[in-house]
Design an enzyme around this catalytic site. Structure first.
Site, short mmCIF file in Angstrom:
data_model
loop_
_atom_site.label_atom_id
_atom_site.label_comp_id
_atom_site.label_asym_id
_atom_site.label_seq_id
_atom_site.Cartn_x
_atom_site.Cartn_y
_atom_site.Cartn_z
N CYS A 63 0.81 -1.22 0.00
CA CYS A 63 0.00 0.00 0.00
C CYS A 63 0.85 1.27 0.00
O CYS A 63 1.94 1.30 0.56
CB CYS A 63 -0.87 0.03 1.24
SG CYS A 63 -1.88 -1.42 1.44
N ARG A 72 5.53 -0.27 -5.87
CA ARG A 72 5.44 -1.02 -4.62
C ARG A 72 4.47 -2.20 -4.72
O ARG A 72 4.50 -3.09 -3.87
CB ARG A 72 4.95 -0.09 -3.50
CG ARG A 72 5.96 0.97 -3.13
CD ARG A 72 5.31 2.06 -2.32
NE ARG A 72 4.88 1.60 -1.01
CZ ARG A 72 5.52 1.89 0.12
NH1 ARG A 72 6.61 2.60 0.09
NH2 ARG A 72 5.07 1.46 1.27
N TRP A 110 -3.01 -2.77 -1.46
CA TRP A 110 -2.63 -4.16 -1.69
C TRP A 110 -3.44 -4.98 -0.70
O TRP A 110 -3.27 -4.87 0.51
CB TRP A 110 -1.13 -4.32 -1.46
CG TRP A 110 -0.58 -5.65 -1.85
CD1 TRP A 110 -0.24 -6.06 -3.11
CD2 TRP A 110 -0.27 -6.74 -0.98
NE1 TRP A 110 0.26 -7.34 -3.07
CE2 TRP A 110 0.25 -7.78 -1.78
CE3 TRP A 110 -0.37 -6.95 0.40
CZ2 TRP A 110 0.66 -9.00 -1.27
CZ3 TRP A 110 0.03 -8.17 0.91
CH2 TRP A 110 0.55 -9.18 0.08
N ASN A 131 -2.20 2.47 5.71
CA ASN A 131 -1.28 1.35 5.47
C ASN A 131 -1.13 0.60 6.78
O ASN A 131 -1.02 1.24 7.83
CB ASN A 131 0.11 1.86 5.05
CG ASN A 131 0.12 2.41 3.64
OD1 ASN A 131 -0.88 2.36 2.94
ND2 ASN A 131 1.26 2.94 3.24
N GLY A 132 -1.05 -0.74 6.70
CA GLY A 132 -0.86 -1.51 7.93
C GLY A 132 -2.07 -2.38 8.20
O GLY A 132 -2.94 -2.54 7.33
N GLU A 142 17.43 -18.76 -5.60
CA GLU A 142 17.11 -17.42 -6.08
C GLU A 142 16.64 -17.49 -7.54
O GLU A 142 15.69 -16.80 -7.92
CB GLU A 142 18.35 -16.52 -5.93
CG GLU A 142 18.28 -15.15 -6.57
CD GLU A 142 17.15 -14.25 -6.05
OE1 GLU A 142 16.46 -14.62 -5.09
OE2 GLU A 142 16.93 -13.20 -6.66
N LYS A 202 12.98 -16.25 -8.88
CA LYS A 202 12.79 -15.28 -9.98
C LYS A 202 11.80 -15.84 -11.00
O LYS A 202 10.90 -15.15 -11.46
CB LYS A 202 14.11 -14.96 -10.70
CG LYS A 202 15.12 -14.15 -9.93
CD LYS A 202 14.75 -12.70 -9.76
CE LYS A 202 14.00 -12.49 -8.47
NZ LYS A 202 14.72 -12.09 -7.32
N GLU A 257 8.16 -15.97 -9.62
CA GLU A 257 7.60 -14.63 -9.40
C GLU A 257 7.08 -13.99 -10.68
O GLU A 257 6.00 -13.42 -10.70
CB GLU A 257 8.69 -13.68 -8.89
CG GLU A 257 8.94 -13.66 -7.45
CD GLU A 257 10.00 -12.64 -7.11
OE1 GLU A 257 9.68 -11.69 -6.40
OE2 GLU A 257 11.16 -12.78 -7.57
N HIS A 262 16.94 -38.28 -3.20
CA HIS A 262 16.15 -38.47 -1.98
C HIS A 262 14.69 -38.06 -2.19
O HIS A 262 13.96 -37.87 -1.23
CB HIS A 262 16.77 -37.68 -0.83
CG HIS A 262 18.16 -38.12 -0.51
ND1 HIS A 262 18.44 -39.35 0.04
CD2 HIS A 262 19.37 -37.53 -0.74
CE1 HIS A 262 19.75 -39.48 0.17
NE2 HIS A 262 20.33 -38.40 -0.31
N LYS A 316 6.43 -4.65 -3.86
CA LYS A 316 7.88 -4.40 -3.77
C LYS A 316 8.33 -4.25 -2.33
O LYS A 316 9.42 -4.67 -1.97
CB LYS A 316 8.21 -3.13 -4.57
CG LYS A 316 9.68 -2.78 -4.60
CD LYS A 316 10.46 -3.79 -5.43
CE LYS A 316 11.95 -3.57 -5.40
NZ LYS A 316 12.68 -4.78 -5.82
#
Ligand code: F6R
Length: 611
Positions: free
Chosen positions: A2, A27, A73, A98-99, A484, A488, A491, A507, A606
């Protein structure tokens, strides 16, 4: 996540609010809205699901000198117009938030009894009704917000306006970043200074518990006890240059290519002729490094994978290092060994779990706290004893790239500083340090060479476009690089990707291998190469298709079952920083082929400022 923008001015502030929201788009968000007090002293509310551009289309004719705006968001309630902020209480008061408010159920029940009608499923709506209720009891806007925040449990950054006080903008903060931007006879609030680049250079950061009363020519700040307080005026260094695409189709692509410059700048002034310098890390650095007998690193997501690579370096250099995800760390008990340096890593410096972990650590007896961060004006930097900045420049693409490689560079420099104390007197430079320093200097050029593989990677990416799953393999410090790489890919291309330490294949995950499961591997020429080759043979023997980034001298070559892209030989310590770059490019080109929203992948933000 947000974003908040608010403005009070003598001019029409709608364009400022819309522009501010656009600047916060990076964001991540799913809906947006604006509330402006218009010439008739009424609240004009416009909200829409989707991009700020859609909101802009419905803002024709919205004019006023006071207003708040928001990108949301979704946390409580799905992305929908009625859940988008601002929320109003019968169009008397408008709030952006926000929050997360944890006691919203109790407040909602009490407010229903008082006759308030709810029009959203959000936790935020209780805030606006509570403020309205306090105003109905005779309080002015400032006093009503002060009373309300005293009744909230949870985290908030708030922007509040009321049609009854058309010359006041209120901002309040607890656990969610908020600042006041200072203009000429106009003032602003924002959750992130980048929203205000064209309108304010000077700003003040609100501290937890602060409430600001903002007018066109005055900013008064009151702390949690209601006492008037002063906050430092800072000068923002942000500029529009950093947010230009500069001819690239996406920020992610730009940021992948910027890694040569970002690493050069991260090294700048920190390397001597043949050593890592400590003074540039700050006056306290030497004492903090001297006191560090072992380290604990906490981070989330990509920053956690940087920590996981660094663990191999620290332990190779004889320094005990534990690495943990912030959201796990903060909810368990800890035994802290004396002399432990507590390190956090965060691109944004605003990740709530990482912040909360640091808060918790402060009460647990760690010797010092150090953060590795990319944003100078962030909460994490302010809360840490020492910060080592990654000078990556602003990272806008949601999928982190240049922040990751610069974090690795900083972590390697930190590991070298601590190693010097472990293997010698803390001052003497040995051959190993000399060699790593020379390799660090040549890293930007080596990255440039890897970026030259892009056409081959484009050809490789075509094999992934119609796949639903992929497996990433690595060994040693390249296992987190494989993680990583998998992160990527998932995402931005929405392909399910898993990473495994290659030795784990037999395994379990070997059962997944068939021609529909591409297997990506990183194969630098190190002591684990022969082991890795055996693992790749296990894949090949089961009909798996291999996509390998391998050292020129690895002996691995392309054939029917394997596509091998050669990487020039590189020092073992530097190798993880180099080998992640082709994985970033691979994900980018797969996503490009799939036509996803690369810079703003669905459901992601973000800056993750909620739990
Ligand atoms: C992935 C990514 C995230 C972040 C994570 C932590 O590409 O960017 O996994 O790494 O949300 O963010 P920071 O580093 O800002 O604390």
């Amino acid at each position: 996540m947000c974003g908040i923008v608010g403005a009070i001015a003598q001019r029409n502030i709608t364009p400022v609010l819309i522009d501010g929201l656009k600047r916060l788009e990076y964001r991540g968000y799913d809906s947006a809205g604006i509330a402006v007090v218009d010439a008739e002293q009424a609240l004009d509310l416009r909200r829409s699901v989707g991009r700020v551009a859609s909101l802009e289309q419905i803002c024709d004719g919205v004019e006023g000198h006071l207003g708040v705006a928001h990108t949301r968001w979704a946390t409580h309630g799905r992305p929908a117009e009625h859940n988008a902020h601002p929320h109003t209480s019968s169009f008397q008061v408008a709030v952006v938030h926000n929050g997360i408010i944890e006691n919203h159920h109790e407040l909602r029940e009490a407010q229903k009894q008082q006759g308030f009608v709810f029009s959203s499923e959000t936790d935020t709506e209780v805030i606006v009704h509570q403020i309205d209720w306090h105003m109905q009891q005779g309080k002015n806007l400032l006093a009503a917000v002060q009373a309300t925040v005293g009744e909230l449990k949870g985290a908030y950054g708030l922007g509040v306006v009321s049609k009854q006080e058309t010359d006041v903008l209120i901002a309040a903060r607890s656990g969610s970043p908020l600042l006041v931007g200072l203009g000429e006879n106009e003032n602003f609030i924002a959750s992130d200074m980048s929203a205000l680049i064209p309108v304010a250079k000077k700003y003040m950061v609100l501290e937890d518990g602060d409430i600001a009363r903002v007018t066109t020519d005055k900013v008064e700040i009151f702390d949690a006890n209601g006492q008037a307080v002063q906050r430092d005026i800072r000068i923002s260094t942000l500029s529009d240059d950093e947010i230009e695409l500069g001819g690239y189709a996406h920020y992610m692509k730009k940021e992948i290519h910027e890694q040569t410059r970002a690493i050069t700048e991260t090294l700048e002034g920190r390397l001597g002729a043949d050593s890592v310098l400590e003074l540039p890390f700050g006056d306290e650095a030497r004492d903090i490094f001297d006191a560090a007998k072992q380290i604990k690193i906490i981070a989330c997501g990509t920053s956690f994978y940087a920590a996981s690579v660094a663990r191999y370096w620290f332990e190779e250099f004889g320094i005990r290092c534990d690495v943990e995800i912030a959201s796990e760390y903060r909810y368990r008990k800890h035994v802290v060994d004396p002399g432990t340096l507590f390190v956090t890593i965060s691109q944004s410096g605003e990740t709530l779990d990482t912040m909360a972990a640091l808060d918790m650590a402060k009460g647990l007896g760690y010797t010092n706290t150090l953060c590795i961060c990319n944003v100078a004006e962030s909460s994490l930097v302010r809360a840490s004893d020492l910060t080592i900045f990654t000078h990556a420049g602003r990272e806008i693409g949601v999928a982190s790239t240049k922040a990751f490689t610069t974090q690795l560079v900083v972590l390697l420099m930190l590991a070298i500083c601590l190693r010097r104390r472990r293997v010698g007197d803390g001052q003497t430079i040995d051959d190993m340090e000399r060699e790593i320093v020379q390799e660090l200097r040549s890293l930007p050029q080596q990255i440039e060479n890897v970026l030259d593989l892009e056409n081959d990677i484009i050809a490789m990416a075509k094999h992934f476009t119609h796949k639903h799953h992929a497996l990433f393999l690595g060994r040693g410090a390249h296992f987190p690089i494989a993680m990583e790489g998998a992160l990527k890919l998932k995402e931005i291309s929405y392909i399910h990707a898993e990473a495994y330490a290659a030795g784990e294949l037999k395994h379990g995950p070997l059962a997944l291998i068939d021609e529909d499961m591409p297997v990506v591997a990183v194969a630098p020429n190190n002591e684990l190469l022969e082991k890795l080759k055996s693992n790749l043979e296990e894949v090949r023997a089961r009909g798996g298709k291999l996509f390998v980034f391998a050292d020129q001298h690895s002996g691995l070559t392309s054939d029917e079952e394997a596509m091998v892209l050669e990487v020039a030989p590189v020092n073992n310590y530097i190798a993880p920083i180099l080998y992640v770059v082709p994985l970033q490019l691979l994900s980018y080109h797969v996503a490009l082929n799939k036509g996803t929203d690369i810079d703003k992948p669905r459901n992601l933000a973000k800056s993750v400022t909620v739990e």
